[in-house]
Enzyme design. Sequence first.
Site, PDB file in Angstrom:
ATOM      1  N   HIS A 155     -28.853 -34.783  -3.288  1.00 38.86           N
ATOM      2  CA  HIS A 155     -27.080 -35.161  -3.865  1.00 38.86           C
ATOM      3  C   HIS A 155     -26.525 -35.622  -2.932  1.00 38.86           C
ATOM      4  CE1 HIS A 155     -28.192 -31.439  -6.203  1.00 38.86           C
ATOM      5  NE2 HIS A 155     -27.175 -31.745  -6.723  1.00 38.86           N
ATOM      6  N   PHE A 161     -27.580  -5.308  10.069  1.00 41.10           N
ATOM      7  CA  PHE A 161     -28.582  -6.018   8.822  1.00 41.10           C
ATOM      8  C   PHE A 161     -28.835  -5.514   7.988  1.00 41.10           C
ATOM      9  CE2 PHE A 161     -30.647  -8.669  13.177  1.00 41.10           C
ATOM     10  CZ  PHE A 161     -28.933  -9.367  13.007  1.00 41.10           C
ATOM     11  N   ILE A 162     -28.148  -4.326   7.372  1.00 35.90           N
ATOM     12  CA  ILE A 162     -28.416  -3.635   6.541  1.00 35.90           C
ATOM     13  C   ILE A 162     -27.910  -3.821   5.372  1.00 35.90           C
ATOM     14  CG2 ILE A 162     -28.747  -1.013   5.374  1.00 35.90           C
ATOM     15  CD1 ILE A 162     -29.921  -1.362   8.541  1.00 35.90           C
ATOM     16  N   MET A 177     -34.043   0.055   8.520  1.00 35.48           N
ATOM     17  CA  MET A 177     -35.270  -0.487   8.956  1.00 35.48           C
ATOM     18  C   MET A 177     -34.901  -1.288  10.368  1.00 35.48           C
ATOM     19  SD  MET A 177     -38.659  -1.513   6.786  1.00 35.48           S
ATOM     20  CE  MET A 177     -39.056  -0.315   5.173  1.00 35.48           C
ATOM     21  N   GLN A 217     -44.800  -4.819  -1.777  1.00 37.31           N
ATOM     22  CA  GLN A 217     -44.118  -4.765  -2.949  1.00 37.31           C
ATOM     23  C   GLN A 217     -42.890  -5.169  -2.354  1.00 37.31           C
ATOM     24  OE1 GLN A 217     -44.097  -2.728  -6.135  1.00 37.31           O
ATOM     25  NE2 GLN A 217     -41.862  -2.432  -6.311  1.00 37.31           N
ATOM     26  N   GLU A 218     -42.313  -5.232  -1.284  1.00 37.86           N
ATOM     27  CA  GLU A 218     -41.061  -5.803  -1.146  1.00 37.86           C
ATOM     28  C   GLU A 218     -41.290  -7.041  -0.371  1.00 37.86           C
ATOM     29  OE1 GLU A 218     -37.702  -5.326   3.044  1.00 37.86           O
ATOM     30  OE2 GLU A 218     -39.271  -3.632   2.506  1.00 37.86           O
ATOM     31  N   GLU A 268     -33.238  -2.840  13.565  1.00 41.52           N
ATOM     32  CA  GLU A 268     -32.512  -2.453  15.010  1.00 41.52           C
ATOM     33  C   GLU A 268     -32.148  -3.990  15.861  1.00 41.52           C
ATOM     34  OE1 GLU A 268     -33.397   2.283  15.244  1.00 41.52           O
ATOM     35  OE2 GLU A 268     -33.890   1.010  17.014  1.00 41.52           O
ATOM     36  N   ARG A 292     -26.124 -39.236 -11.655  1.00 42.66           N
ATOM     37  CA  ARG A 292     -24.856 -39.592 -10.808  1.00 42.66           C
ATOM     38  C   ARG A 292     -26.539 -41.191 -10.215  1.00 42.66           C
ATOM     39  NH1 ARG A 292     -21.011 -40.864  -7.376  1.00 42.66           N
ATOM     40  NH2 ARG A 292     -21.767 -41.024  -5.192  1.00 42.66           N
ATOM     41  N   GLY A 344     -24.200 -36.459  -0.037  1.00 48.33           N
ATOM     42  CA  GLY A 344     -22.349 -36.049   0.947  1.00 48.33           C
ATOM     43  C   GLY A 344     -21.991 -34.962  -0.448  1.00 48.33           C
TER      44      GLY A 344
END
Length: 380
Positions: free
Chosen positions: A339, A156-157, A125, A242-243, A127, A269, A341
């Site tokens: 977290h 980006f496919i 899709m 759905q995507e 481009e 920690r 560093g």
Amino acid sequence: MEILQYMQEHRIFRETFKKFLAKEIVPHIEEWEEAGIVPRWAWKKMGEQGFLGMSVPEAYGGPAVDFLYEVVVIEELARTNFTGLAARLHNTVVLPYLIEYGSEEQKKRYLPGCVSGDIITAIGMTEPNTGSDLAAIRTTAVADRDEIVLNGQKTFISNGINCDLIVLVARDPAVEDPHKAIDLYLVEAGTPGFEKGRNLKKIGWHSQDTAELFFAECRIPVTNRLGGKGTGFRKMMEMLQQERLVVAIGAQVMAEFMLENTIAYCRERKVFGRPISRFQNSQFEFAEMATEIEIGRTFLDKMIVEHMEGRDLTREMSMAKYWITDMAGRVADRCLQLHGGYGYCEEYPIARAWRDIRIMRIYAGSNEIMKVIIARTLGL
């Protein structure tokens, strides 16, 4: 009360898939992240074990199970904190086009291989100059007797390097109406005039082969069109629901994973002689993230149920896609901060999760586009 009604069969399937991932996929993740691609044998094993093409009808080699099985695969893959194996794209984004719109000959030719893992799929899709504006696609499809001549470029496919079959979006330049000019075509890898470009280097999703694709005088039979002429844009609008749901599911599970992982880290920690989890600031952070995650899960599960009922959820899916991916991004940032560093070091899972979650606010329609869609449904 559980919104999703998982049966014993679903639970057994989930446990089987989790064991498969632990044995066959997880041990190789670091290797594949370095290589920038998942080897084809991993796809083949997915197919052999029945984790590909689960909604494919039995006549074409699939089990034709319900959508909850697809949800299980999406969720458990996301829980591995690994995005390289894009089975959710193959299963729930590309294959539905073939299942719903493919001719009998197309289904017989391609679907069995999609189930077995011999055929890896992609969808073309995006481009370089269009982004989320699908009506502005420039790749052309010109009829020449019994053939279609394709010219253009995609970028980006996902699965772009590994793919054997691509559902390509192209337009007829002779048709003025941009929505009626668009069609979908099946193009096999190796077709003369179809070239795969470089495997793009990305800040995240390192092992997901994302490529540029080029079409120069690429000829395919006119029978490779999916459905009637001029129906491509409508088909995409139907399938994008759905995507976007699939993206929301993945983002939701990643948020849940990051919170669980960070709580475990903060319990171990110590700072100033006591665990980070015992500080009030940390507890407030966890309480706020847990609340947002619970809201996301409740909304998401409701969407899954209504999607399975066949409802039109254009507005709701756009809401889910934008809000849950935004929420997951906030969780990633807050968890990395907790977290300290160490969160910036590759040896800790939060580092990859933080990188990988960012793209989810962009693909499948950027979150800004989702807001435009929502606004239009409000009559604005």
